[in-house]
Design an enzyme around this catalytic site. Structure first.
Site, short mmCIF file in Angstrom:
data_model
loop_
_atom_site.label_atom_id
_atom_site.label_comp_id
_atom_site.label_asym_id
_atom_site.label_seq_id
_atom_site.Cartn_x
_atom_site.Cartn_y
_atom_site.Cartn_z
CG ASP A 165 -44.44 15.36 -59.05
OD1 ASP A 165 -45.51 15.61 -59.62
OD2 ASP A 165 -43.83 14.27 -59.18
CE LYS B 280 -48.35 8.39 -63.75
NZ LYS B 280 -47.50 8.84 -62.64
NE ARG C 37 -31.01 15.26 -78.88
CZ ARG C 37 -29.85 15.96 -78.83
NH1 ARG C 37 -29.61 16.75 -77.80
NH2 ARG C 37 -28.96 15.84 -79.78
C1 LIG Z 1 -46.15 8.82 -62.43
C2 LIG Z 1 -45.51 9.86 -61.61
C3 LIG Z 1 -44.23 10.34 -61.92
C4 LIG Z 1 -43.42 9.78 -63.08
O1 LIG Z 1 -44.00 10.10 -64.30
P1 LIG Z 1 -43.74 9.23 -65.65
O2 LIG Z 1 -44.53 9.97 -66.67
O3 LIG Z 1 -44.21 7.85 -65.39
O4 LIG Z 1 -42.27 9.28 -65.88
C5 LIG Z 1 -43.71 11.34 -61.13
N1 LIG Z 1 -44.39 11.83 -60.07
C6 LIG Z 1 -45.60 11.38 -59.73
C7 LIG Z 1 -46.29 11.97 -58.56
C8 LIG Z 1 -46.21 10.38 -60.48
O5 LIG Z 1 -47.42 9.93 -60.13
#
Ligand SMILES: *Cc1c(COP(=O)(O)O)cnc(C)c1O
Length: 417
Positions: free
Chosen positions: A191, A215, A66
């Protein structure tokens, strides 16, 4: 806040793809891929070393998975190269990265300023969940730096935004936001899930870059994972056994997944180029057909020039575009028809080899109340497309336009293709 030239003259493009290519691996048995660490715990030859490792004093010693594992460290190293940061931690999901960063930086009584157009899960966390900790959030129009500046108070700890926002594709002015944050001694957290390789937020001044690896970076819609790319001190603080949000909230990525994501990361440059060129082609044709299409690569996009100034060459404006079908009914009918015609899947998420489409208003952004959706320009007929890797995009385009014409989303008189 800095003039345009002040903020942009120092910017140099970052070649993340070269940085990833330049990593070299010799596995345990000379393998070209690092061996996968198939252990949750690690032995120590002396009890003293175990104590020191708990105290964080022994470089290169593994304690418990972890905390860290060789496979996760290999993936972290590659993601640090991707973003040009000193270090990176990997997490079990994008939300696992985002929530750990926010809770690491903000305590009860603190405040943060966030873009109002962000991923629905992040929005729900900021708007609803942080109330439990008495952490206040101001949601602002991130394309208006004056509004961001005005929202910062003495209690503000960070500015949070997406480099290219979900789902409205607003482009953040990262150097200007970084300067605002630096002037107030707070962090800018970005992000970068929508624009890996195309944008390098840390190189533009962001302090912390987060990703959903689920993604584009993994790109095969078979894994959920996330990452925090930042300086070594922050990455270590997240892993601290006594008060690290990463360590204590426990969003740890499994080693097998870390290894498979690392392998997929190596083709990211090829995939992003193809996603971007396909999306640019479709956006242009959709616009010619009179559709209400939003894509940062179109000159009509309000953030087009800003993105051009910030982006690295070679990777384009990304694989995401939106089309407003006019109503939720038309959007649903169009998505169902496109799926029947095998033009993609009616599914959330992004970065797959096939096109994925969904209506954010009733899915990924449904956490945002309807009146707020209207206010930010998120219409109920909006369809978000994550454009696939189609080799023959002209053929795909003709078939998509035919669906749109049949359903009256575009007028019949427009030429298809
Ligand atoms: C999908 C997504 C997230 C969350 O990610 P997970 O892997 O589903 O937890 C955060 N920010 C953006 C822009 C996303 O497209």
């Amino acid at each position: 806040m800095g003039t345009f030239t002040e903020n942009y003259t120092k910017m140099k493009p970052y070649n993340a793809s070269d940085a990833i290519q330049d990593l070299q691996y010799f596995g345990e048995f000379g393998g070209v891929n690092p061996s996968i660490s198939d252990s949750s715990t690690y032995t120590f030859l002396s009890a003293k070393t175990m104590f020191d490792t708990f105290e964080g004093n022994t470089e290169g010693c593994y304690l418990y998975s972890r905390h860290s594992s060789p496979s996760n460290l290999y993936l972290g190293e590659a993601l640090a190269a991707l973003e040009g940061t000193e270090s990176a931690n990997v997490t079990a999901s994008g939300m696992g990265a985002i929530t750990a960063v926010i809770l690491q930086l903000c305590s009860s009584g603190d405040h943060l300023v966030s873009s109002r157009t962000i991923y629905g899960g992040t929005y729900a966390f900021l708007k609803n969940f942080l109330k439990r900790f008495d952490i206040a959030v101001s949601f602002v129009d991130i394309t208006d730096p004056e509004a961001v500046a005005a929202a910062i108070t003495d209690k503000t700890r960070m500015i949070y935004c997406e480099s290219v926002s979900n789902p409205l594709l607003e482009v953040a002015d990262i150097p200007t936001l970084a300067k605002l944050a630096n002037d107030r001694g707070i962090r800018l957290v970005v992000d970068n899930t929508f624009s890996p390789l195309s944008l390098s937020p840390a190189r533009l001044g962001a302090h912390i870059v987060v990703h959903s690896l689920t993604k584009f970076i993994n790109g095969s819609s078979d894994a959920v994972a996330g990452a925090v790319c930042a300086d070594s001190d922050f990455c270590l603080a997240l892993k601290d056994v006594n008060d690290g949000a990463g360590m204590l909230l426990g969003s740890t990525l499994d080693s097998l997944r870390a290894a498979s994501i690392l392998k997929n990361l190596r083709t990211l440059h090829l995939r992003i180029r193809q996603h971007s060129s396909n999306a640019a082609y479709l956006a242009g044709k959709f616009r010619e057909a009179g559709l209400r299409v939003v894509y940062p690569g179109l000159e009509s996009h309000p953030g087009h020039q800003l993105m051009q100034r910030q982006m690295n060459p070679d990777f384009g404006f990304g694989g995401i575009l939106t089309v407003d079908a006019g109503s939720a009914e038309k959007a649903d009918a169009l998505m169902e028809m496109m799926q029947r015609e095998n033009l993609g899947y009616l599914a959330v998420s992004l970065g797959f080899y096939k096109t994925l489409f969904s209506a954010p208003g009733s899915s990924t952004s449904s956490e945002i109340p309807e009146e707020e959706q209207q206010e930010m320009g998120l219409g109920s007929g909006l369809i978000r497309f994550s454009i696939g890797l189609d080799n023959n995009i002209e053929r795909t385009c003709e078939r998509m336009l035919r669906c749109m014409q049949q359903l009256g989303v575009t007028s019949e008189s427009q030429p298809a293709g």
